[in-house]
Design an enzyme around this catalytic site. Structure first.
Site: not given
Ligand code: ZN
Length: 152
Positions: A73, A76
Site C-alpha cells: 500500500c 501506508c
C-alpha cells in the site's frame, strides 16, 4: 503536566514474541524482555498481529494508536515515517503500533478494516476514534488526543 507514573503497557518482544508487562515510568532505562533479554523499544512502533493485538490493546494503560497497513500500500508507506515520529514523540505516554492486515486478517476483519491505511486509537481497550486514509501528522495528534481526553 501529569506523569504517567505506574502506568503499564503490554508489548510483544520482537525477538521471541513473548508478551511483557512494561512499567512505563521506567521508560528511560530501556526495558528488556523477561524471557530472552532483548530490549523493548518504546520509542519505535510496536508490531501487532492476530495473536497479540487484543492483549496489547486491553493490557495497556496508556492510549494505543494502531496503524492498519499492508506492505503493497503506497499511502501506508508514505505514512510510515510519521508513525515512527509519533512513536518517538509519545514514548512512554502512548503506544504507537502497526498491524499488517495481510498477515493478521482476523483483526482486520474484526475491526471492519475496508481501506488502508486505517488508524484506530484505543483507550483501555475501547475504540475512541479512527481515521481512514493517509492523514497528516496534526490529524494523527488530534486522533491520539481523543484517547487522552477519555482517560480521566
Ligand atoms: Zn524476548
Amino acid at each position: 503536566m501529569e506523569n504517567s507514573g505506574g502506568a503499564k503497557a503490554t508489548l510483544a518482544c520482537i525477538s521471541c514474541g513473548k508478551l511483557n508487562r512494561i512499567d512505563l515510568s521506567l521508560v528511560s532505562r530501556l526495558p528488556k524482555c523477561g524471557s530472552c533479554g532483548s530490549p523493548i523499544h518504546l520509542d519505535k512502533p510496536a508490531s501487532l498481529d492476530d495473536r497479540t493485538m487484543e492483549k496489547v490493546v486491553t493490557g495497556t494503560d496508556v492510549p494505543v494508536l494502531v496503524d492498519f497497513y499492508a506492505d503493497w500500500c503506497g499511502p501506508c508507506k508514505s505514512m510510515a515515517p510519521q508513525i515512527e515520529e509519533m512513536a518517538r514523540a509519545h514514548s512512554g505516554r502512548a503506544v504507537i503500533a502497526k498491524l499488517d492486515t495481510d498477515r493478521s486478517p482476523q483483526m482486520a476483519g474484526r475491526f471492519g478494516i475496508r481501506g488502508i491505511p486505517t488508524l484506530i486509537v484505543f483507550s483501555r481497550g475501547r475504540e475512541v476514534g479512527r481515521e481512514v486514509g493517509a492523514v497528516p501528522r496534526p490529524t494523527l495528534e488530534a486522533l491520539l488526543q481523543k484517547a487522552h481526553g477519555n482517560a480521566s
